[in-house]
Structures are given as structure tokens and as C-alpha cells.
Motif scaffolding. Structure first.
Motif, PDB file in Angstrom:
ATOM      1  N   ILE A 148     -19.899  -3.206  39.428  1.00  0.00           N
ATOM      2  CA  ILE A 148     -20.664  -2.438  40.419  1.00  0.00           C
ATOM      3  C   ILE A 148     -21.597  -3.367  41.198  1.00  0.00           C
ATOM      4  CG2 ILE A 148     -22.454  -0.677  40.701  1.00  0.00           C
ATOM      5  CD1 ILE A 148     -21.191   0.799  38.324  1.00  0.00           C
ATOM      6  N   LEU A 149     -22.236  -4.286  40.476  1.00  0.00           N
ATOM      7  CA  LEU A 149     -23.129  -5.238  41.134  1.00  0.00           C
ATOM      8  C   LEU A 149     -22.357  -6.080  42.150  1.00  0.00           C
ATOM      9  CD1 LEU A 149     -25.925  -6.619  41.288  1.00  0.00           C
ATOM     10  CD2 LEU A 149     -25.139  -8.160  39.486  1.00  0.00           C
ATOM     11  N   ALA A 150     -21.169  -6.577  41.766  1.00  0.00           N
ATOM     12  CA  ALA A 150     -20.376  -7.434  42.649  1.00  0.00           C
ATOM     13  C   ALA A 150     -19.911  -6.666  43.884  1.00  0.00           C
ATOM     14  CB  ALA A 150     -19.184  -7.998  41.894  1.00  0.00           C
ATOM     15  N   LEU A 151     -19.441  -5.438  43.699  1.00  0.00           N
ATOM     16  CA  LEU A 151     -18.943  -4.661  44.831  1.00  0.00           C
ATOM     17  C   LEU A 151     -20.082  -4.240  45.762  1.00  0.00           C
ATOM     18  CD1 LEU A 151     -16.213  -2.464  43.111  1.00  0.00           C
ATOM     19  CD2 LEU A 151     -15.925  -4.551  44.449  1.00  0.00           C
ATOM     20  N   ALA A 210     -12.270 -12.847  63.751  1.00  0.00           N
ATOM     21  CA  ALA A 210     -12.962 -11.571  63.548  1.00  0.00           C
ATOM     22  C   ALA A 210     -12.747 -11.117  62.114  1.00  0.00           C
ATOM     23  CB  ALA A 210     -12.454 -10.521  64.530  1.00  0.00           C
ATOM     24  N   VAL A 211     -13.604 -10.206  61.684  1.00  0.00           N
ATOM     25  CA  VAL A 211     -13.453  -9.583  60.361  1.00  0.00           C
ATOM     26  C   VAL A 211     -12.436  -8.457  60.500  1.00  0.00           C
ATOM     27  CG1 VAL A 211     -14.635  -8.390  58.494  1.00  0.00           C
ATOM     28  CG2 VAL A 211     -15.831 -10.160  59.793  1.00  0.00           C
ATOM     29  N   ASP A 212     -11.301  -8.581  59.797  1.00  0.00           N
ATOM     30  CA  ASP A 212     -10.253  -7.561  59.894  1.00  0.00           C
ATOM     31  C   ASP A 212      -9.904  -7.037  58.501  1.00  0.00           C
ATOM     32  OD1 ASP A 212      -8.844  -9.597  58.731  1.00  0.00           O
ATOM     33  OD2 ASP A 212      -7.590 -10.026  60.470  1.00  0.00           O
ATOM     34  N   GLY A 213      -8.854  -6.226  58.428  1.00  0.00           N
ATOM     35  CA  GLY A 213      -8.483  -5.602  57.162  1.00  0.00           C
ATOM     36  C   GLY A 213      -8.139  -6.602  56.082  1.00  0.00           C
ATOM     37  N   MET A 268     -10.005  -6.985  52.509  1.00  0.00           N
ATOM     38  CA  MET A 268      -9.265  -6.837  51.258  1.00  0.00           C
ATOM     39  C   MET A 268      -9.496  -8.039  50.338  1.00  0.00           C
ATOM     40  SD  MET A 268      -5.173  -6.237  50.717  1.00  0.00           S
ATOM     41  CE  MET A 268      -4.773  -7.869  51.411  1.00  0.00           C
ATOM     42  N   VAL A 269      -9.406  -9.240  50.915  1.00  0.00           N
ATOM     43  CA  VAL A 269      -9.625 -10.451  50.113  1.00  0.00           C
ATOM     44  C   VAL A 269     -11.056 -10.489  49.596  1.00  0.00           C
ATOM     45  CG1 VAL A 269      -9.734 -12.972  50.223  1.00  0.00           C
ATOM     46  CG2 VAL A 269      -7.832 -11.760  51.284  1.00  0.00           C
ATOM     47  N   SER A 326     -11.522  -7.975  46.777  1.00  0.00           N
ATOM     48  CA  SER A 326     -10.763  -8.406  45.603  1.00  0.00           C
ATOM     49  C   SER A 326     -11.453  -9.558  44.885  1.00  0.00           C
ATOM     50  CB  SER A 326      -9.342  -8.816  46.008  1.00  0.00           C
ATOM     51  OG  SER A 326      -8.665  -7.741  46.618  1.00  0.00           O
ATOM     52  N   VAL A 327     -11.855 -10.557  45.642  1.00  0.00           N
ATOM     53  CA  VAL A 327     -12.524 -11.713  45.031  1.00  0.00           C
ATOM     54  C   VAL A 327     -13.853 -11.293  44.419  1.00  0.00           C
ATOM     55  CG1 VAL A 327     -13.592 -13.941  45.525  1.00  0.00           C
ATOM     56  CG2 VAL A 327     -11.388 -13.368  46.544  1.00  0.00           C
ATOM     57  N   ALA A 328     -14.602 -10.435  45.113  1.00  0.00           N
ATOM     58  CA  ALA A 328     -15.881  -9.975  44.573  1.00  0.00           C
ATOM     59  C   ALA A 328     -15.682  -9.217  43.268  1.00  0.00           C
ATOM     60  CB  ALA A 328     -16.592  -9.095  45.607  1.00  0.00           C
TER      61      ALA A 328
END
Length: 446
Positions: free
Chosen positions: A48-51, A83-86, A90-91, A94-96
Motif C-alpha cells: 500500500i505504501l509503495a502504490l 510523454a507519460v502514457d499507458g 503500467m511499468v 508494476s515496479v512500485a
């Protein structure tokens, strides 16, 4: 590396937080909670903290990407596509999430291996894992500082390299110099007539430019781009004892007026510079740089040597090597010949007017353009500034240095927060011992 610094810090702080909750976990276990359940709680909290942090980071990234794009070197292709895209989102999520699970596993593992109920019965200090906890704290703290040092060293190397490049001696003075590209059609006639007309145009341009208050000197290069603007013209020459130079050794050739070297702040090693008398009808002469002198005349003095370049030509001087194409480009053999000794091959006169000023040349742009307008019988182009060309050449390094400096500062801040949080916990655990030492006479500073 910055991500590792942050993750190690989070692992350390989660471990400290789990330690302070030892009694809470002991009470849960006494009420029937399994070790797996307790470990799951810690893993879930870490996730939860990471997300949560990833969500905040994504929001900030929209601003950060815009700032980063404004710092990018000019001329970079497809900047609009950054730009920041989908896929990025997602990456990132996922990494977080993975980092949250991996780096919250340490306190979860220790919670699963500690005698929590025994700790609750004894009423001792709330320490999860005992020596294992201390060893993990030490490992995380050392790793934290190690990663910070790695990033700081890399930052220092990049920034130092940038400073060395931007302060490198180019062999000429790039400050307060601007250049105007010009061309003007010549009247019909033979080569001699065109040469005379081109010489008259050069003289008029130089006189008009020098007449502007604030202009120190002016010169013209007729056949090559100006310093740091990129591009060059190379010709073959025939050298006594060597013969025709190979294509790899063709010297970069510039046709210039006598004051060109003074305008550019170039230095003569030996011999003499061009003089006004080195014009039409005079013996052909040229100057070479020290790289050409070493390569073509390794065992003899080049001064006075006669080479063949559009006819017999005498070398009258050797110039100090100049980084005409940038501080990181290898200096090639170069030669300079008087512009007045070259006849125009086309029905137009063209070249680059180089002007040195005693102040910021941008303040004199309008005055110089107005002064040379009558000579060109057309609207003069906007000038180029040698300093701007230098910044363009070093833009990539400047961007890297700025970016690394930002990463380094963030790493130091994160590392400091982690060390502070860990030491605060360690000191809190030592409060009884500190009180005892003070009671026995230890001073506050001790």
C-alpha cells in the motif's frame, strides 16, 4: 541507483516501524493470529505504501516530464513524443508494487521468526529479531550509503567532465563574436573582374562593420563555415618530399582576410601573419596549424617550404591548434590562405563576416546589420553567435550534468532521511542506557 536508494531506505524504515510494533504483534499472536498472517499484514502495508507513493510520483511526473523536456538539447528529434502514457504507467505501478513487496519482506521475515509471545511475557524491550534485526539495519544502512556514494561519484564525474569541456582552451576566443553569412551577385566579366569586384565588396563590408561603435575588429572567411558552426572545406596539397596528400590528410582550408586571426584571438607560434600586401599579384602564401606542421614536416621547419596549392605557395607561419569543430573533436591539419589571392569561381561573392565587439554582440546586432545593408543591396541575414554555437555543441553534456545533479541531490536527501530515521530509532532504544551513563557522571557532549 536512485530507486535502490529509496527502496533500501523504505526497507530500513519499515524494519524500524515493525520493531516498534512488537507488542502489537505479540498481542495479535496471543489472540490467535498466525505468523503467516502477521507477515502478510506487513507485506500488505508495504505494498500500500509503495502504490501510494507511485500514485503521487505519477502525478508529479507530468510536471517533471515537462520540465525535463524544456532542458533537452535543441534539435533533438521527436521531443513531442516524450510523454507519460499507458505503458509508462503500467511499468511504474508494476515496479512500485514489486519494490513494495520485496523490500517489506525483511520485517515480515523477522516478525515470522521472533518469539513475540515470550517477548510479551517478559516485558523486555520491544525488539523484533534481536541481533538479526541489528544486522539487517546495519546492512541496509551501509547499502544505503553505498548506493548514495555511487550516485554521487557518477554525478561528480559527469559534472566535472562537463566543466572540463566547457572550460577547455579552444585555441581561440569565442566570447563577443558574431558572424553574418552574405552573398551578392557579381557583374558579368572574366575571373579577374569578378575577383576585383569581390575584393571591393569585402573591403566595403569590413569598413562598414568597423565603423559601428563598439566593434573592435572584423574579418571575412569566404569559403568555410565559421568556428563551431560545423562543416569545413578540405583540399589536397602537394608537399615536397611527400607528394600529394591522401584524402584522410587533406587539410581543412579557409580563405580569410588578414584580420581574421586577430578577430578570432588565434595565436601565431612562429613566422608571420597575413598582411594587406598579400593580395592579388603577390606571391602566394599560406599559414598552417601546428598539427599540419607535425604531420607534413616532422623533421624540418615548415617556414619557407613551398607546397603546391593552386600553384606554388609558400608557408609563412604556423598557428596554434584550434578546436574549430568543438572541444571534443580531434584537431585536423588546417591551412589558411589570403582571400584576395583566390578568384571567384561563380557569378557571386559569398562568405562570412566575422565581427568582434567590446560588449554583448546582441546589443550591436541591429547597428551592424544596418551598417552593412547598403553593401549587400539586400536585407542582411540574422547573425550567428559563436557562444551560442558552443552551447549547442555542449548541450547534451549540459543536460546530462543537470539531470545527474538533480539525481545526486535527491539521493543525498533520501539518504539523509534514511540515516536520520534509523539513528533516531537506535538512540530511542538506548535512552535507558544513556540515562544510566548520565547518572554515573557522563557529560551531555560525551
Amino acid at each position: 541507483v536512485l530507486l535502490l536508494v529509496a527502496c533500501v531506505n523504505v526497507a530500513n524504515l519499515l524494519l524500524v516501524r515493525a520493531t516498534t510494533r512488537a507488542r502489537e504483534f505479540a498481542a495479535r499472536e496471543a489472540l490467535g493470529a498466525s505468523r503467516r498472517r502477521l507477515a502478510g499484514v506487513l507485506l500488505l502495508e508495504g505494498l500500500i505504501l509503495a502504490l501510494t507513493a507511485a500514485t503521487l510520483g505519477i502525478v508529479l511526473s507530468f510536471v517533471g516530464v515537462g520540465l525535463a523536456k524544456s532542458m533537452l538539447p535543441a534539435g533533438l528529434t521527436r521531443v513531442q513524443d516524450i510523454a507519460v502514457d499507458g505503458r509508462v504507467l503500467m511499468v511504474t505501478v508494476s515496479v512500485a508494487g514489486l519494490c513494495g513487496l520485496v523490500f517489506s519482506s525483511a520485517p515480515a521475515w523477522l516478525a515470522g521468526r521472533s518469539d513475540l509471545v515470550g517477548l510479551m511475557k517478559t516485558g523486555g524491550g520491544a525488539v523484533i529479531g534481536g541481533q538479526r534485526r541489528n544486522r539487517l539495519l546495519s546492512v541496509f544502512l551501509v547499502a544505503d550509503m553505498a548506493f548514495v556514494c555511487v550516485l554521487l561519484v557518477a554525478t561528480a564525474l559527469v559534472v566535472t567532465s562537463f566543466i572540463l569541456v566547457t572550460t577547455a582552451d579552444l585555441g581561440f576566443d569565442r566570447r563577443n563574436v558574431m558572424t553574418f553569412s552574405y552573398q551578392r551577385a557579381l557583374q558579368e566579366g572574366d575571373e579577374a573582374d569578378r575577383a576585383a569586384a569581390a575584393a571591393v565588396l569585402r573591403t566595403e563590408l569590413l569598413n562598414r562593420a568597423i565603423s559601428v561603435p563598439g566593434v573592435i575588429s572584423a574579418a571575412i572567411a569566404t569559403n568555410a563555415s565559421t568556428p563551431l558552426s560545423g562543416g569545413s572545406v578540405r583540399y589536397s596539397i602537394d608537399i615536397p618530399g611527400i607528394g600529394q596528400t591522401t584524402r584522410e590528410d587533406w587539410p581543412e582550408t579557409r580563405l580569410v582576410t588578414p584580420d581574421y586571426f586577430r578577430v578570432m584571438g588565434m595565436q601565431l607560434i612562429r613566422g608571420r601573419m597575413f598582411e594587406p600586401s598579400d593580395g592579388v599579384g603577390a606571391p602566394r602564401v599560406l599559414l598552417i596549424n601546428e598539427v599540419a606542421a607535425r604531420r607534413f614536416f616532422p623533421d624540418r621547419d615548415p617556414i619557407g617550404q613551398v607546397v603546391t596549392f593552386r600553384g606554388p605557395t609558400t608557408i609563412i607561419g604556423v598557428l596554434r591548434a584550434v578546436h574549430m569543430n568543438g572541444p571534443e573533436i580531434e584537431v585536423r591539419p588546417e591551412m589558411y590562405t589570403p582571400a584576395d589571392q583566390e578568384e571567384p569561381r561563380y557569378q557571386r561573392a559569398a562568405g562570412h563576416l566575422v565581427v568582434r565587439t567590446d560588449r554583448d554582440p546582441r546589443l550591436l546586432t541591429a547597428a551592424v546589420r544596418e551598417a552593412i545593408r547598403p553593401a549587400l543591396a539586400a536585407e542582411p541575414p540574422q547573425p550567428q553567435f559563436v557562444d551560442d554555437d558552443f552551447r549547442r555543441l555542449t548541450a547534451g553534456r549540459r543536460f546530462n550534468a543537470r539531470l545527474m545533479a538533480v539525481f545526486g541531490l535527491i539521493a543525498v536527501a533520501i539518504g539523509a532521511i534514511g540515516v536520520y530515521g534509523t539513528m533516531e530509532f537506535v538512540v530511542a532504544q538506548q535512552v535507558p542506557a544513556i540515562g544510566l551513563r548520565m547518572a554515573l557522571g557522563a557529560s551531555t557532549s560525551r
